[in-house]
Design a protein around this motif. Structure first.
Motif, PDB file in Angstrom:
ATOM      1  N   ALA A 112      29.818  37.446  38.906  1.00  0.00           N
ATOM      2  CA  ALA A 112      30.585  38.319  38.015  1.00  0.00           C
ATOM      3  C   ALA A 112      31.497  37.496  37.109  1.00  0.00           C
ATOM      4  CB  ALA A 112      31.421  39.303  38.838  1.00  0.00           C
ATOM      5  N   THR A 113      31.628  37.924  35.849  1.00  0.00           N
ATOM      6  CA  THR A 113      32.494  37.254  34.879  1.00  0.00           C
ATOM      7  C   THR A 113      33.266  38.302  34.076  1.00  0.00           C
ATOM      8  OG1 THR A 113      30.591  37.140  33.378  1.00  0.00           O
ATOM      9  CG2 THR A 113      31.115  35.156  34.641  1.00  0.00           C
ATOM     10  N   VAL A 114      34.383  37.871  33.487  1.00  0.00           N
ATOM     11  CA  VAL A 114      35.215  38.775  32.675  1.00  0.00           C
ATOM     12  C   VAL A 114      35.596  38.083  31.377  1.00  0.00           C
ATOM     13  CG1 VAL A 114      36.134  39.924  34.726  1.00  0.00           C
ATOM     14  CG2 VAL A 114      37.414  38.029  33.699  1.00  0.00           C
ATOM     15  N   GLY A 115      36.155  38.871  30.439  1.00  0.00           N
ATOM     16  CA  GLY A 115      36.616  38.314  29.179  1.00  0.00           C
ATOM     17  C   GLY A 115      35.511  37.711  28.342  1.00  0.00           C
ATOM     18  N   LYS A 116      34.407  38.457  28.167  1.00  0.00           N
ATOM     19  CA  LYS A 116      33.208  37.895  27.540  1.00  0.00           C
ATOM     20  C   LYS A 116      33.040  38.254  26.074  1.00  0.00           C
ATOM     21  CE  LYS A 116      31.154  39.582  31.158  1.00  0.00           C
ATOM     22  NZ  LYS A 116      30.265  39.997  32.245  1.00  0.00           N
ATOM     23  N   TYR A 117      34.023  38.899  25.457  1.00  0.00           N
ATOM     24  CA  TYR A 117      33.826  39.352  24.088  1.00  0.00           C
ATOM     25  C   TYR A 117      33.815  38.204  23.084  1.00  0.00           C
ATOM     26  CZ  TYR A 117      38.949  39.257  24.380  1.00  0.00           C
ATOM     27  OH  TYR A 117      40.255  38.882  24.602  1.00  0.00           O
ATOM     28  N   LEU A 118      34.257  36.990  23.477  1.00  0.00           N
ATOM     29  CA  LEU A 118      34.121  35.803  22.635  1.00  0.00           C
ATOM     30  C   LEU A 118      32.993  34.906  23.120  1.00  0.00           C
ATOM     31  CD1 LEU A 118      37.829  34.760  21.933  1.00  0.00           C
ATOM     32  CD2 LEU A 118      36.337  36.305  20.654  1.00  0.00           C
ATOM     33  N   ALA A 154      43.138  37.304  33.144  1.00  0.00           N
ATOM     34  CA  ALA A 154      41.881  36.576  32.982  1.00  0.00           C
ATOM     35  C   ALA A 154      41.188  37.048  31.718  1.00  0.00           C
ATOM     36  CB  ALA A 154      40.976  36.789  34.193  1.00  0.00           C
ATOM     37  N   GLY A 155      40.740  36.094  30.898  1.00  0.00           N
ATOM     38  CA  GLY A 155      40.082  36.406  29.643  1.00  0.00           C
ATOM     39  C   GLY A 155      40.763  35.717  28.477  1.00  0.00           C
ATOM     40  N   PRO A 156      40.147  35.746  27.280  1.00  0.00           N
ATOM     41  CA  PRO A 156      40.711  35.072  26.118  1.00  0.00           C
ATOM     42  C   PRO A 156      42.053  35.639  25.660  1.00  0.00           C
ATOM     43  CG  PRO A 156      38.398  35.562  25.776  1.00  0.00           C
ATOM     44  CD  PRO A 156      38.825  36.300  27.010  1.00  0.00           C
ATOM     45  N   GLY A 157      42.215  36.967  25.789  1.00  0.00           N
ATOM     46  CA  GLY A 157      43.487  37.582  25.414  1.00  0.00           C
ATOM     47  C   GLY A 157      43.666  37.826  23.939  1.00  0.00           C
ATOM     48  N   ILE A 187      41.756  46.811  32.611  1.00  0.00           N
ATOM     49  CA  ILE A 187      40.774  46.063  31.827  1.00  0.00           C
ATOM     50  C   ILE A 187      40.894  46.476  30.364  1.00  0.00           C
ATOM     51  CG2 ILE A 187      38.317  45.664  31.428  1.00  0.00           C
ATOM     52  CD1 ILE A 187      37.861  46.222  34.414  1.00  0.00           C
ATOM     53  N   HIS A 188      40.978  45.483  29.474  1.00  0.00           N
ATOM     54  CA  HIS A 188      41.157  45.789  28.042  1.00  0.00           C
ATOM     55  C   HIS A 188      40.240  44.913  27.198  1.00  0.00           C
ATOM     56  CE1 HIS A 188      43.171  47.053  24.378  1.00  0.00           C
ATOM     57  NE2 HIS A 188      43.236  45.781  24.029  1.00  0.00           N
ATOM     58  N   PRO A 189      39.331  45.517  26.402  1.00  0.00           N
ATOM     59  CA  PRO A 189      39.019  46.943  26.382  1.00  0.00           C
ATOM     60  C   PRO A 189      38.127  47.306  27.560  1.00  0.00           C
ATOM     61  CG  PRO A 189      37.590  45.776  24.868  1.00  0.00           C
ATOM     62  CD  PRO A 189      38.548  44.746  25.416  1.00  0.00           C
ATOM     63  N   SER A 190      38.151  48.555  27.950  1.00  0.00           N
ATOM     64  CA  SER A 190      37.324  49.029  29.059  1.00  0.00           C
ATOM     65  C   SER A 190      36.313  50.051  28.553  1.00  0.00           C
ATOM     66  CB  SER A 190      38.194  49.683  30.141  1.00  0.00           C
ATOM     67  OG  SER A 190      38.731  50.909  29.656  1.00  0.00           O
ATOM     68  N   HIS A 191      35.301  50.323  29.375  1.00  0.00           N
ATOM     69  CA  HIS A 191      34.325  51.368  29.092  1.00  0.00           C
ATOM     70  C   HIS A 191      33.743  51.234  27.681  1.00  0.00           C
ATOM     71  CE1 HIS A 191      37.027  53.161  32.237  1.00  0.00           C
ATOM     72  NE2 HIS A 191      35.845  53.337  32.802  1.00  0.00           N
ATOM     73  N   THR A 192      33.346  50.013  27.326  1.00  0.00           N
ATOM     74  CA  THR A 192      32.759  49.799  26.010  1.00  0.00           C
ATOM     75  C   THR A 192      31.313  50.272  26.001  1.00  0.00           C
ATOM     76  OG1 THR A 192      31.788  47.610  26.366  1.00  0.00           O
ATOM     77  CG2 THR A 192      34.163  47.695  25.903  1.00  0.00           C
ATOM     78  N   PHE A 193      30.709  50.226  24.814  1.00  0.00           N
ATOM     79  CA  PHE A 193      29.324  50.692  24.718  1.00  0.00           C
ATOM     80  C   PHE A 193      28.343  49.715  25.338  1.00  0.00           C
ATOM     81  CE2 PHE A 193      30.078  48.131  21.017  1.00  0.00           C
ATOM     82  CZ  PHE A 193      28.876  47.512  20.713  1.00  0.00           C
ATOM     83  N   LEU A 194      28.839  48.604  25.879  1.00  0.00           N
ATOM     84  CA  LEU A 194      27.990  47.650  26.584  1.00  0.00           C
ATOM     85  C   LEU A 194      28.213  47.679  28.089  1.00  0.00           C
ATOM     86  CD1 LEU A 194      28.350  44.611  24.158  1.00  0.00           C
ATOM     87  CD2 LEU A 194      26.496  46.267  24.265  1.00  0.00           C
TER      88      LEU A 194
END
Length: 301
Positions: free
Chosen positions: A152-158, A199-202, A249-256
């Motif tokens: 599992a990983t988080v903060g993947k939008y970058l 955790a994540g880029p922020g 979690i921010h953002p959460s519940h995205t379309f992905l």
């Protein structure tokens, strides 16, 4: 000798947890075994891409009320096959839904997409689910990069991301208690108790564009209690658990995302104040998500 207090889901009597972990392929699965008579359960599935087994059965309008185990697993849709190993163990133990010719174990399952983290050919299978079920115990839940949280990983939008992991907590207030497990595989950042990035880029999405399919993410949560609930009650609390994800979690519940939340009740105790129980469900989900990334990233603070 000091005996540590169990502050994880298995502090709720009757529930046991076991893992199977592939530290090379970076995937795994986690099984929550219910009391032998099962647990009343329902679930909430948000986002366009939930991967589940027996998910429809958990709707309040469906006939079967109790489940006998819950599987959380990596391996995307391939990992759902691990549920058959759990079914095998329960059948051997004479546990299941009574029918005229056999006891049928009811084992819902939900997956995360972790195929791009380690070896995409490494997936939990029936043998993995069987191992997790046979080794399940009432000891404190092992957390971090283990079981379903291994890849599992988080903060993947970058792109990339940091380890998400598996977390678990137990909360009790005024005699009302809940336990939770979270497998945190989110696109977004995980926030701490003060709303700061844990955790994540922020930075938030926008710096790098991506299209559906670039990132596949799902956070799985399971909350258990001894307090009596109907199946419809479990659905409402599962919805509340989903709302809690938006707090942490921010953002959460995205379309992905394919976020999935389960609520289980052994009904071993009388019903509790629903307002207090609902508050504890949400607090437990937030705490379990934070516990996952803290255990997977010891220097996250």
């Amino acid at each position: 000798m000091t005996i540590s207090k169990n502050t994880t889901l298995t502090a709720i009597p009757g529930f046991r947890v076991g893992h199977w972990t592939d530290p090379v392929g970076l995937t795994g699965c986690t099984v929550i075994l219910c009391p032998p008579e099962g647990a009343v359960a329902s679930a909430s599935f948000l986002g366009p891409s939930p991967g589940t087994r027996e998910g429809v059965l958990l709707s309040p309008d469906k006939k079967v009320e109790r489940i006998h185990a819950l599987l959380l697993t990596g391996g995307s849709a391939f990992g759902l096959g691990a549920a058959q190993g759990v079914v095998k163990v329960l059948e051997e133990r004479g546990i299941g839904h009574e029918t005229p010719w056999a006891r049928v174990p009811i084992v819902p399952a939900a997956v995360i997409y972790d195929l791009g983290v380690g070896d995409p050919k490494a997936r939990p299978d029936a043998a993995a689910g069987e191992h997790a079920a046979r080794t399940a115990s009432g000891q404190p839940v092992l957390r971090g990069r283990i079981g379903a949280g291994t890849g599992a990983t988080v903060g993947k939008y970058l792109g990339g991301g940091v380890p998400g992991g598996l977390g678990s907590v137990f909360l009790e207030r005024h005699g009302v208690s809940v336990g939770a497990v979270a497998v945190v595989n989110a696109i977004g950042d995980v926030l701490d108790e003060q709303g700061r990035v844990l955790a994540g880029p922020g930075t938030g999405p926008g710096a790098v564009s991506f299209t559906p399919g670039d990132v596949e993410s799902t956070t799985l949560v399971a909350v258990v209690t001894e307090h009596a609930l109907t199946k419809a009650d479990c659905k409402r609390f599962a919805d509340a658990a989903q709302c809690a994800l938006a707090r942490v979690i921010h953002p959460s519940h995205t379309f992905l995302d394919g976020d999935s939340a389960f609520m289980l009740s052994s009904a071993a105790k009388p019903a509790a104040d629903p307002l207090l129980l609902g508050a504890l469900v949400q607090e437990a989900v937030c705490a379990a998500v934070r516990d996952a990334v803290r255990m997977a990233n010891p220097s996250a603070e």
